[in-house]
Structures are given as C-alpha cells and as structure tokens.
Design an enzyme around this catalytic site. Structure first.
Site: not given
Ligand code: DX5
Ligand code: ZN
Length: 220
Positions: A9, A34, A36, A38, A67, A69, A138, A143-146, A176-178, A198-199
């Site tokens: 991501s 990927h 994102d 927003m 993606h 959002m 999801m 809304g946020f990475g990490g 997607d996420g974590g 992502g992170s």
């Molecule tokens: C969150 C995004 C994800 C995000 C994932 O709203 O849709 O794609 O970048 O980030 P990580 O892998 O850090 O959870």
């Molecule tokens: Zn995403």
C-alpha cells in the site's frame, strides 16, 4: 493453485521519495500497487488524489489496484480509468446503487472491487457476488495505515469463501489492514487471495526482503 498475491500500500510510502518507492515495488516480488484514495468525508483522513495517481501510473509497472474511500464514487469512475487503474474498488457503504456502479466500472475495462468495512456483513453481497471481481475485507477501520488487525476478519473470510463457492463465483478475496508476516499464513489458509501491506513493508529496513518473505509465507 493460483499464487497468493502481495499488494504493497503506497499510503505508507515516503511521499517525498515516491518515485524511489515505486521503483522498489517494480523491482520486488510484489504483484500489485495498492493505492488508497480518501476524501475526508467517507473516512476521517485525506490521502492524495488524481495528480498523484497520474504520477504513480507513469512509473508503476504492475497492476494498479485503486481502493476508493470516497462517497458517491460513481462521479469519478471514468477519471480513474483514464488515470490507469486496472482494478477499481468502491465501498459497499458508499454506494446506493452498487449493481449499477459495478457495471459502470466494468464498462470502463477495469476489474470491479467492493470493500466491506469491519462492521458490514458479508451476506450483503449475496445478490452481487457474481458481478464482483474482488472483495476487499477491511481488517481495520479504513482511513489510516499502521492500525492493528481486527481478529474477527478470519470469520468473515470463511463466510465470504463459502458465499463465493456456493454461488460459483470467481471473486478474489483481498485483506486490507494490519497484515504482517505473523498473520499472512493464517489469512491465506482461511481463504485470502491478495494481501495488502502498508506499514509492514514500508517501515521495514529491507523492503525488498520483507516483500519476498511475505510472498513466500503466503504461498507456503
Ligand atoms: C486503510 C487503507 C489500507 C492501509 C493499510 O484505510 O485502506 O490500505 O494502507 O495499511 P497497513 O498495512 O499499515 O495497515
Ligand atoms: Zn486500502
């Protein structure tokens, strides 16, 4: 069996060194980019928009998985096709006429994806699953990475896999996420086809190795 795919991501990339990070993904074992998008309305954050995607598309040599959002995504389907998106994912919660939205995405020669927030039940896709190329589950609130992975996602993967099998659909399941090396294997075993990270990728010291390992774990 089809390979399990890894989609870094770009939200977690260094935006001041975006070309460098895109080239890293180009040269890695990753499968997709990927992206994102927003709008600060559907989710409480604003990431980046069309001019940045245009710049990314210029350098990206792999599938571009966007993606969205954003509320009322129908307004921008054609624009995202023109910007080089290969897959366009909209949120179930943001679409009043999801069936129509999916047809519009496909009419622009893109694959059509639907993302479900953690609170949205998989059974709501019962009547559209055969029209969906990708379901993005999801595993954090968007809304946020990490953020940390929500464990109940495992159950949803199984429910979604059952629905896809029961309906004879060929829909891919994306998480997607974590996502990390700790949950990747369990996600794939539950039925996931595509892991977004992502992170975990971009904050690691050796990003190429991290992607390589993640892909190997997912396909072990
Ligand atoms: C969150 C995004 C994800 C995000 C994932 O709203 O849709 O794609 O970048 O980030 P990580 O892998 O850090 O959870
Ligand atoms: Zn995403």
């Amino acid at each position: 069996m089809n390979s399990k795919l890894i989609a870094p991501s770009i939200l977690a990339a260094d935006f001041a060194n975006l070309q460098r990070d895109i080239e890293m993904v180009n040269n890695s074992n990753a499968d997709w980019f990927h992206i994102d998008i927003m709008d600060g309305v559907f989710v409480p954050n604003i990431s980046f928009g069309m001019p940045v995607l245009k710049a990314i598309s210029k350098h990206a040599k792999k599938t571009i998985d966007v993606h969205l959002m954003i509320i009322d995504p129908d307004r921008y389907i054609k624009t995202f096709a023109e910007l080089g998106s290969d897959i366009l994912t909209v949120h179930y919660e943001a679409c009043t006429h999801l069936h129509r939205t999916l047809q519009t995405i496909k009419s622009q020669d893109m694959k059509a994806g639907v993302a479900l927030n953690p609170h949205t039940n998989v059974s709501l896709l019962e009547d559209t699953i055969n029209d969906i190329d990708l379901v993005c589950l999801m595993s954090v609130n968007p809304g946020f990475g990490g953020q940390s992975f929500i464990e109940s996602t495992f159950n949803k993967i199984k429910q979604l896999k059952d629905l896809i099998t029961r309906k004879g659909a060929s829909t891919k399941i994306q998480i997607d996420g974590g996502v990390t090396n700790k949950n990747a294997k369990q996600l794939v075993d539950a039925g996931a086809d595509v892991l977004v990270a992502g992170s975990y990728v971009f904050k690691s010291t050796n990003q190429l190795e991290t992607i390589k390992d993640l892909r190997a774990i997912a396909n072990s």
